[in-house]
Scaffold this motif. Structure first.
Motif, PDB file in Angstrom:
ATOM      1  N   UNK A 128      14.321   3.565   3.813  1.00 18.65           N
ATOM      2  CA  UNK A 128      13.852   2.484   4.701  1.00 18.65           C
ATOM      3  C   UNK A 128      13.222   1.474   4.014  1.00 18.65           C
ATOM      4  N   UNK A 129      13.442   0.257   4.389  1.00 17.80           N
ATOM      5  CA  UNK A 129      12.758  -1.084   3.577  1.00 17.80           C
ATOM      6  C   UNK A 129      12.366  -1.834   4.822  1.00 17.80           C
ATOM      7  N   UNK A 130      11.103  -2.483   4.394  1.00 15.40           N
ATOM      8  CA  UNK A 130      10.264  -3.393   5.201  1.00 15.40           C
ATOM      9  C   UNK A 130       9.569  -4.269   4.420  1.00 15.40           C
ATOM     10  N   UNK A 131       8.939  -5.321   5.146  1.00 15.34           N
ATOM     11  CA  UNK A 131       7.886  -6.186   4.507  1.00 15.34           C
ATOM     12  C   UNK A 131       6.717  -6.087   5.677  1.00 15.34           C
ATOM     13  N   UNK A 132       5.682  -5.616   4.952  1.00 17.53           N
ATOM     14  CA  UNK A 132       4.550  -5.687   5.721  1.00 17.53           C
ATOM     15  C   UNK A 132       3.333  -5.980   5.073  1.00 17.53           C
ATOM     16  N   UNK A 133       2.125  -6.425   5.823  1.00 18.25           N
ATOM     17  CA  UNK A 133       0.737  -6.822   5.155  1.00 18.25           C
ATOM     18  C   UNK A 133      -0.009  -5.366   5.204  1.00 18.25           C
ATOM     19  N   UNK A 134      -0.482  -5.388   3.926  1.00 19.14           N
ATOM     20  CA  UNK A 134      -1.491  -4.330   3.913  1.00 19.14           C
ATOM     21  C   UNK A 134      -2.866  -4.575   4.501  1.00 19.14           C
ATOM     22  N   UNK A 135      -3.546  -3.671   4.887  1.00 20.64           N
ATOM     23  CA  UNK A 135      -5.029  -3.995   5.537  1.00 20.64           C
ATOM     24  C   UNK A 135      -5.747  -4.673   4.517  1.00 20.64           C
ATOM     25  N   UNK A 136      -6.274  -5.860   4.794  1.00 22.24           N
ATOM     26  CA  UNK A 136      -7.241  -6.533   3.868  1.00 22.24           C
ATOM     27  C   UNK A 136      -6.640  -7.322   2.791  1.00 22.24           C
ATOM     28  N   UNK A 137      -5.264  -7.355   2.660  1.00 21.12           N
ATOM     29  CA  UNK A 137      -4.889  -8.022   1.539  1.00 21.12           C
ATOM     30  C   UNK A 137      -3.480  -9.313   2.125  1.00 21.12           C
ATOM     31  N   UNK A 138      -3.887 -10.448   1.558  1.00 19.80           N
ATOM     32  CA  UNK A 138      -3.375 -11.561   2.228  1.00 19.80           C
ATOM     33  C   UNK A 138      -1.865 -11.497   1.828  1.00 19.80           C
ATOM     34  N   UNK A 139      -1.089 -11.532   0.526  1.00 19.73           N
ATOM     35  CA  UNK A 139       0.230 -11.474   0.503  1.00 19.73           C
ATOM     36  C   UNK A 139       1.033 -10.286   0.938  1.00 19.73           C
ATOM     37  N   UNK A 140       2.030 -10.585   1.611  1.00 14.51           N
ATOM     38  CA  UNK A 140       2.882  -9.175   2.087  1.00 14.51           C
ATOM     39  C   UNK A 140       3.395  -8.485   0.984  1.00 14.51           C
ATOM     40  N   UNK A 141       3.555  -7.237   1.404  1.00 15.67           N
ATOM     41  CA  UNK A 141       4.453  -6.256   0.472  1.00 15.67           C
ATOM     42  C   UNK A 141       5.711  -5.772   0.811  1.00 15.67           C
ATOM     43  N   UNK A 142       6.628  -5.753  -0.197  1.00 15.76           N
ATOM     44  CA  UNK A 142       7.914  -5.271   0.116  1.00 15.76           C
ATOM     45  C   UNK A 142       7.859  -3.511   0.015  1.00 15.76           C
ATOM     46  N   UNK A 143       7.900  -2.931   1.116  1.00 13.61           N
ATOM     47  CA  UNK A 143       7.901  -1.343   1.244  1.00 13.61           C
ATOM     48  C   UNK A 143       9.154  -0.748   1.379  1.00 13.61           C
ATOM     49  N   UNK A 144       9.287   0.498   0.483  1.00 13.80           N
ATOM     50  CA  UNK A 144      10.464   1.065   0.424  1.00 13.80           C
ATOM     51  C   UNK A 144       9.914   2.638   0.612  1.00 13.80           C
ATOM     52  N   UNK A 145      10.502   3.117   1.930  1.00 11.04           N
ATOM     53  CA  UNK A 145      10.039   4.444   2.046  1.00 11.04           C
ATOM     54  C   UNK A 145      11.199   5.448   1.998  1.00 11.04           C
ATOM     55  N   UNK A 146      11.052   6.527   1.186  1.00  7.05           N
ATOM     56  CA  UNK A 146      12.136   7.578   0.689  1.00  7.05           C
ATOM     57  C   UNK A 146      11.725   8.949   1.296  1.00  7.05           C
ATOM     58  N   UNK A 147      12.789   9.421   2.022  1.00  6.69           N
ATOM     59  CA  UNK A 147      12.337  10.995   2.542  1.00  6.69           C
ATOM     60  C   UNK A 147      13.071  11.820   1.200  1.00  6.69           C
ATOM     61  N   UNK A 148      12.330  12.797   1.070  1.00  7.41           N
ATOM     62  CA  UNK A 148      12.436  13.642  -0.271  1.00  7.41           C
ATOM     63  C   UNK A 148      12.093  15.422   0.237  1.00  7.41           C
TER      64      UNK A 148
END
Length: 456
Positions: free
Chosen positions: A117-137
């Motif tokens: 899965x892919x998403x663009x989210x903000x981490x707590x306390x961090x201004x720029x967004x992050x590109x997040x990849x979640x992989x089930x293993x």
């Protein structure tokens, strides 16, 4: 709005309009190019972030699937812009990179084994967004979730830099292009300006003058050549017309002189009243025709070449006295007034006499009771005023009356005046003497004012 645009176009020259148009076009083109560059750069940078996150996700997934703890620890040591976490089936963090050690999961994404899965989210306390990849293993110890968050700070930094560069460089680029266009168009239009200056000096008496032709073989040179060809045709037509007028006038002089001489004999003869009337009219008309022919001959000579005048000492007061006496004798019902001072200038006495006679006849023709004929000294020469108490000359007609065959009254009766050549001839003669002939207002009526320098 449209009227304002039309006025601006009339006031702004070709150079300024071209410069403004070039500046506007460059500004618009720069904005469009900057927008395309911004979108392209952002797309490339986002793809780079996705690629980096994908590579890191593959490393972590491979280490988890193989149960290789050493490889997993190596994969967890991510760069500063990358955050990595490993979650158990309950969602607890069982492994993380140093930046988020002891922190809660960076995302709520929970993929099934083998799912990504892919998403663009903000981490707590961090201004720029992050590109997040979640992989089930799927691992020997159970299902694990690998979360890889790649910072998009570089994307935002690059986007801001591009926007700042476009906004800062756009005005400078537009001004530079506008100034360069203004200068280049000015250089291009120099031949046109030279042609315009030369064309402004061409009159009916200088049709031999030609426009300068630029050295470059371009459209402007073609225009100059075409204009010069047109001037050739106009000069040829004007010369033919002048020759016709001069030849016709010259040929008419002899038969008119014969008619006038015979009319003199008829008038002097003791004819019956029935025959004396027509003889008198023939005498009057022949004299009028002879004067018209003389005027046409003079104008033809003026057009063909500059009027030749003699340079002798002329007493203007003597000429004025002669005209005053003539008016007093021929028009006893009119009052002649005006101051006469002794004034001597250099000129042609016959031509100046002709000027005064024409102007005095014109003043008498329109006078009611009074004619003004005066001469005074002024501005190092002589000043003659010839006026009357008749109707004033409208301001709009004060230059037009010196054109040939122009009369302000519509009638051209034999008793109402000549053919409209007297004032034109008078101005030509005064101009040849280096003087001026203008129209002035009197307290009651109008006047012609002649200024002639003492010496030329």
């Amino acid at each position: 709005m449209r009227t304002l645009i039309v006025r601006l176009r009339r006031r702004l020259g070709v150079r300024m309009r071209s410069a403004l148009a070039a500046g506007v076009v460059v500004a618009v083109a720069s904005l469009l190019a900057g927008g395309v560059l911004l979108l392209t750069a952002r797309w490339v940078l986002v793809n780079n972030v996705n690629a980096a996150a994908t590579v890191r996700a593959d490393q972590v997934s491979a280490a988890l699937a193989a149960g290789d703890q050493s490889a997993l620890q190596t994969a967890l040591r991510a760069p500063d812009r990358t955050v990595t976490q490993v979650l158990d089936p309950a969602g607890r963090v069982i492994g993380a990179s140093a930046a988020v050690a002891g922190e809660a999961p960076v995302s709520a994404l929970r993929p099934r084994p083998g799912q990504r899965l892919r998403a663009t989210e903000h981490l707590p306390g961090v201004d720029p967004p992050f590109r997040i990849i979640a992989v089930g293993v799927a691992t020997p110890s159970g299902t694990r979730t690998a979360l890889i968050a790649e910072s998009m700070d570089s994307v935002d930094d690059a986007t801001d830099a591009i926007i700042a560069a476009v906004l800062a460089g756009l005005p400078v680029l537009a001004v530079v292009v506008g100034v360069a266009t203004f200068l280049f168009v000015g250089r291009t239009l120099r031949p046109v300006e030279a042609m315009s200056r030369q064309a402004a000096t061409i009159t009916a008496r200088s049709l031999h003058t030609r426009l300068p032709v630029p050295f470059a073989d371009d459209e402007i040179a073609a225009l100059a050549t075409t204009m010069n060809t047109m001037l050739d045709r106009i000069e040829a037509a004007s010369a033919a017309q002048r020759r016709f007028v001069a030849d016709a006038s010259h040929e008419l002089r002899s038969p008119l002189a014969t008619i006038h001489a015979n009319a003199d004999l008829l008038v002097a003869a003791d004819l019956p009243e029935a025959e004396a009337g027509p003889a008198g009219r023939i005498h009057t008309e022949s004299r009028r025709m002879a004067k018209l022919v003389d005027d046409l001959l003079l104008l033809a000579r003026v057009d063909d070449q500059a009027l030749r005048i003699r340079h002798e000492d002329v007493d203007l007061d003597d000429l004025v006295y002669a005209q005053r006496d003539r008016v007093t004798l021929e028009q006893p019902q009119l009052l002649v007034e005006g101051r006469v001072e002794p004034v001597r200038v250099t000129g042609d006495p016959d031509q100046l006499h002709r000027v005064l006679r024409n102007l005095v006849d014109n003043a008498v023709r329109h006078a009611r009771k009074t004619v003004t004929i005066s001469v005074t000294t002024g501005d190092g020469g002589g000043e003659i005023v010839i006026g009357n108490d008749g109707p004033p000359i409208p301001a709009a007609d004060r230059e037009r009356i010196f054109d040939r065959f122009v009369r302000l009254d519509d009638s051209r009766s034999r008793t109402g005046g000549g053919a409209g050549l007297g004032l034109a001839i008078a101005r030509d003669i005064v101009t040849a003497h280096g003087g001026t002939l203008t129209v002035d207002d009197l307290a009651d009526g109008a006047a012609m004012r002649i200024r002639i320098p003492a010496k030329r």
